[in-house]
Design a protein around this motif. Sequence first.
Motif: not given
Length: 326
Positions: A79-90, A210-212
């Motif tokens: 998260a926050g890196s140059p590699v786009p990934v979905p945000a984990v929320v729980a 947008a997301a790997v």
Amino acid sequence: MSTTTEVAELGRRVRARLADRHPHEPPGDLRTLPGGHSGLTYSLTAGAVSYVVKAVPPGQRAVGRNDVLRQARILRALAGSPVPVPAVVAVDESEPAWFAMEFVDGEAVEPVLDEHRLDPGLCRTRMLALAGVLRELHGTASGEVPRSLDPAGELARWSATMRAVPSGLRPGAEELLSTLAAHVPDGTAPTLTHGDFRLGNVLCRGERPAAVVDWEIWGYGDPRIDLAWFLLFTDHRNFPRLGRAVPGLPTEEELLTAYLDGRPEPPALDWFRALARTKMAAIMGHNLRRHREGKHHDPDQERLPPTIAAMIRTAGDLLAQRSRRS
């Protein structure tokens, strides 16, 4: 296979964890998302917000491809890196474990294998952009150091898979495996690797990734393993009876140049390109065997033999070219 009761209980747990995020729009019921290859995958919505939930199947442990907690850890680390990934929320570690991540809107299309109507120029732009994402991935620290696979370990893994396939479905495989084993290159410093890095595992919006996604087999290993696998998907001729021509897709050389970004080509890359073809042949042979044994009925698997044979043949050609240059 989950029962209705088990899915309902999982849904109750997920809604309870997400309730604080949506006090005025309670999350809805879980809906099964098709196409997942590990654990169980669902979607749910809370008002205008959508989530994806990955869960361990009831009665199973969070190990191997079902280790959804491990997937959540790498997504959070990136998260926050140059590699786009979905945000984990729980994340819920109680059995059966699960985690929820944001739903990322986008297209995951493998240009030479999937049915699509995308503009060929768009496919080219996406693939070249993804080369930069792979370069960033290989330069990112995850905060976790799992067991790493060196070239010999990776070869051993896929040799075992290949040899579990009936010999009639893998012509020339034994000679190929012997040649690979006789010329295993020295390893490099292990980097973070995805394990199945290609456009089909990346959600794109417009020209940009947008997301790997699909991090089931991430780890630390030789970056040339990821790179060679990615290069394999730029040419439809690698997949007889399966591939489709997409005019203007970058060649392997162009894609490699985009990845290197001015750095020298890594040594022994042809060995890894041959290994990638060996891996693909082994996976396809495994799937075809399962179909013919009645373990997973899928008549479409009968289209695989020409590609299996081509992968083995061209892998041997790459090793022969490398030997002549040595």
